[in-house]
Enzyme design. Structure first.
Site, PDB file in Angstrom:
ATOM      1  N   GLN A 166      65.639  16.880  21.718  1.00 27.36           N
ATOM      2  CA  GLN A 166      65.491  16.401  20.333  1.00 27.36           C
ATOM      3  C   GLN A 166      66.801  16.484  19.568  1.00 27.36           C
ATOM      4  OE1 GLN A 166      62.791  14.975  19.122  1.00 27.36           O
ATOM      5  NE2 GLN A 166      61.394  15.431  20.801  1.00 27.36           N
TER       6      GLN A 166
ATOM      7  N   THR B 161      68.885   6.040  45.593  1.00 22.42           N
ATOM      8  CA  THR B 161      69.746   5.033  44.971  1.00 22.42           C
ATOM      9  C   THR B 161      69.736   5.187  43.446  1.00 22.42           C
ATOM     10  OG1 THR B 161      69.265   3.546  46.793  1.00 22.42           O
ATOM     11  CG2 THR B 161      70.189   2.550  44.792  1.00 22.42           C
TER      12      THR B 161
ATOM     13  N   CYS C 276      52.711  14.774  24.264  1.00 22.81           N
ATOM     14  CA  CYS C 276      52.159  14.985  25.601  1.00 22.81           C
ATOM     15  C   CYS C 276      50.796  15.664  25.530  1.00 22.81           C
ATOM     16  CB  CYS C 276      53.108  15.844  26.435  1.00 22.81           C
ATOM     17  SG  CYS C 276      54.817  15.407  26.213  1.00 22.81           S
TER      18      CYS C 276
ATOM     19  N   HIS D 122      65.079   8.277  25.890  1.00 26.42           N
ATOM     20  CA  HIS D 122      64.126   7.651  24.954  1.00 26.42           C
ATOM     21  C   HIS D 122      64.029   8.382  23.627  1.00 26.42           C
ATOM     22  CE1 HIS D 122      61.549  10.654  26.863  1.00 26.42           C
ATOM     23  NE2 HIS D 122      60.593  10.416  26.005  1.00 26.42           N
TER      24      HIS D 122
ATOM     25  N   GLY E  69      63.591  14.074  30.760  1.00 35.13           N
ATOM     26  CA  GLY E  69      63.686  15.479  30.393  1.00 35.13           C
ATOM     27  C   GLY E  69      62.876  16.392  31.298  1.00 35.13           C
ATOM     28  N   THR E  70      61.667  15.993  31.617  1.00 35.58           N
ATOM     29  CA  THR E  70      60.793  16.871  32.407  1.00 35.58           C
ATOM     30  C   THR E  70      61.419  17.172  33.768  1.00 35.58           C
ATOM     31  OG1 THR E  70      58.841  16.036  31.284  1.00 35.58           O
ATOM     32  CG2 THR E  70      58.481  17.085  33.416  1.00 35.58           C
TER      33      THR E  70
ATOM     34  N   ASN F  88      60.622  20.035  18.966  1.00 31.91           N
ATOM     35  CA  ASN F  88      60.074  18.687  18.906  1.00 31.91           C
ATOM     36  C   ASN F  88      58.933  18.547  17.907  1.00 31.91           C
ATOM     37  OD1 ASN F  88      59.063  20.421  21.118  1.00 31.91           O
ATOM     38  ND2 ASN F  88      57.477  18.866  21.285  1.00 31.91           N
TER      39      ASN F  88
HETATM   40  C1  LIG Z   1      61.958  19.243  23.441  1.00 29.28           C
HETATM   41  C2  LIG Z   1      61.463  18.407  24.590  1.00 29.28           C
HETATM   42  N1  LIG Z   1      61.645  18.821  25.840  1.00 29.28           N
HETATM   43  C3  LIG Z   1      61.234  18.102  26.898  1.00 29.28           C
HETATM   44  C4  LIG Z   1      60.573  16.901  26.751  1.00 29.28           C
HETATM   45  C5  LIG Z   1      60.107  16.124  27.962  1.00 29.28           C
HETATM   46  O1  LIG Z   1      60.952  15.028  28.175  1.00 29.28           O
HETATM   47  P1  LIG Z   1      60.487  13.692  28.936  1.00 29.28           P
HETATM   48  O2  LIG Z   1      59.458  13.060  28.092  1.00 29.28           O
HETATM   49  O3  LIG Z   1      61.745  12.870  29.047  1.00 29.28           O
HETATM   50  O4  LIG Z   1      59.992  14.085  30.266  1.00 29.28           O
HETATM   51  C6  LIG Z   1      60.351  16.429  25.450  1.00 29.28           C
HETATM   52  C7  LIG Z   1      59.634  15.169  25.235  1.00 29.28           C
HETATM   53  O5  LIG Z   1      58.928  15.006  24.275  1.00 29.28           O
HETATM   54  C8  LIG Z   1      60.813  17.193  24.348  1.00 29.28           C
HETATM   55  O6  LIG Z   1      60.636  16.789  23.090  1.00 29.28           O
END
Ligand SMILES: Cc1ncc(COP(=O)(O)O)c(C=O)c1O
Length: 424
Positions: A220, A278, A365, A242, A109-110, A192
């Site tokens: 989410q 890749t 996080c 995940h 996601g990030t 989240n």
């Molecule tokens: C709403 C939301 N955006 C972004 C992220 C970041 O995703 P990733 O952990 O795959 O980098 C999260 C992860 O908790 C999330 O809940």
């Protein structure tokens, strides 16, 4: 897997107190709650990460074992890998109502949100509409890159307020859309920390009417809410495996046909020459298998989780001083943020963990940081109260016994604290 110096079985472990006393596996440093409670491991952090689904594991192992595989190779194994990658992309697209050519694999996601943020800023510069509107409750994986881009002069950023439940204030957002400099709007589909379902569909439609780009963070929501990009008028959407039973370290950026998307990584021609390197076929296949499973089981899982949610909330309401933050009708079932009295959230997490319950406070996080979550602050909770909020997030492995155990542990902890025993 070894964790806490013992073999670990996730998600459904139980020990009787007697077993534990005989040393048959009670985790070191963990205390069974006193009395007749049977120690139990309860995973209540689905919003942070979910157990790998059997179908995802199967796909992962199959592809890892099958290939040295590079989808760019012309030989038979290369072609097989290419086919696997294409199938995964098609499967994901079919779960989302998208075209396979609109999906780009990322590391999660990030990365996808950083990429989309750059695309929005580049569009703003080119179209002379540099203003990006973003809700005050967005994840830092989006908020930080937008702030960094704004600091570099790449865009202007304006935060949209949320109400006391963390829902976007749609009227304030609509005002922002009328600013002629607004080029893009960002909103998560589901928060989240609270599970609140945001009015993303309505906001995306308002953006479309005005030619403003809309980015939806579906981290989410994917696998939990029915997503159909033929109806949701998002230009970009982000998901990560995940959160829906796939492996950590893989995700997707959806960019609607025609939406601007400058390359993220230069090099080879992979991902339409926009993200060179890749491709990871095994991870893509596992992610696709996971999203397919969760999408197929969506209705049934939601019904089950609704009952468990109600059971937990009813139980919490009986406990003195516990305050539920968000009514059920505003959020996904299974995401329960509760203000727990007597101790701050960090202490609660330690006490719960010692009793076998894995929950969370704030976003994962930010765990370890003492500051109150910006989301709870944006909801208007005073910092001293925000520091007491614990998030329980349940999922498809959760049982009624898990819920009852959580309630018993919280209840007993509160009772002990009230009677001022210091043996917690
Ligand atoms: C709403 C939301 N955006 C972004 C992220 C970041 O995703 P990733 O952990 O795959 O980098 C999260 C992860 O908790 C999330 O809940």
């Amino acid at each position: 897997m070894i964790l806490y110096n013992r073999p670990m079985r996730l998600f459904s472990q139980t020990f009787s107190i007697n077993d534990a006393e005989q040393g048959s596996g009670q985790p070191a440093g963990r205390a069974a709650p006193a009395g007749s409670l049977t120690f139990r491991e309860v995973y209540a952090d689905y919003a942070a990460g979910t157990p790998l689904l059997p179908a995802a594991r199967q796909a992962l192992l199959t592809w890892l074992d099958a290939l040295p595989g590079n989808p760019s190779s012309v030989h038979r194994r290369g072609r097989l890998a290419r086919r696997g990658l294409n199938e995964a992309r098609r499967e994901l697209a079919s779960c989302l109502g998208a075209d396979a050519s609109e999906l780009y694999f990322t590391s999660g996601g990030t990365e996808a949100l950083n990429w989309a943020a750059r695309a929005l800023a580049a569009h703003g510069r080119q179209s002379r509409k540099p203003l990006i509107l973003c809700s005050a409750v967005e994840h830092q994986a989006l908020r930080r890159p937008l702030e960094a881009l704004a600091d570099e002069g790449g865009c202007r950023l304006q935060l949209l307020p949320a109400d006391r439940y963390g829902c976007l204030d749609l009227a304030a957002a609509a005002n922002g859309l009328d600013d002629p400099e607004t080029g893009a709007v960002c909103l998560m589909l589901v928060n989240n920390e609270t599970g609140v379902i945001q009015p993303a569909g309505r906001l995306a439609a308002l953006c479309r009417e005005r030619g403003i780009l809309f980015l939806g963070d579906a981290m989410q929501a994917a696998g939990k809410l029915a997503l159909d990009l033929r109806r949701l008028e998002a230009d970009y959407l982000v998901l990560g495996a995940h959160k829906f039973g796939g492996p950590v370290g893989t995700g997707v950026l959806y960019a609607r046909q025609g939406s601007p998307l400058p390359p993220l990584l230069y090099g080879g021609p992979q991902e339409a020459a926009r993200r060179a390197g890749t491709e990871n076929v095994a991870m893509a296949a596992a992610m696709a298998a996971a999203l397919r499973t969760r999408t197929d089981e969506l209705v049934e899982t939601e019904a089950r989780l609704s009952l468990l949610d109600q059971r937990f909330c009813d139980g919490l309401r009986q406990l003195d001083g516990c305050r539920l933050l968000v009514p059920r009708q505003l959020r996904l079932p299974g995401y329960i943020s509760v203000l727990l009295p007597r101790f701050d959230a960090e202490t609660w997490l330690i006490l719960l963990d010692r009793a076998g319950i894995e929950a969370s406070a704030g976003s994962a996080c930010a765990a370890g940081a003492l500051e109150a979550s910006p989301v709870y602050l944006a909801m208007g909770l005073p910092p001293e109260k925000a520091r007491h909020v614990v998030r329980f997030s349940f999922g498809w492995t959760t049982t009624a016994e898990d819920i009852d155990y959580c309630l018993q542990v919280i209840g007993r902890t509160l009772a002990k604290a009230a009677s001022r025993k210091d043996e917690l």
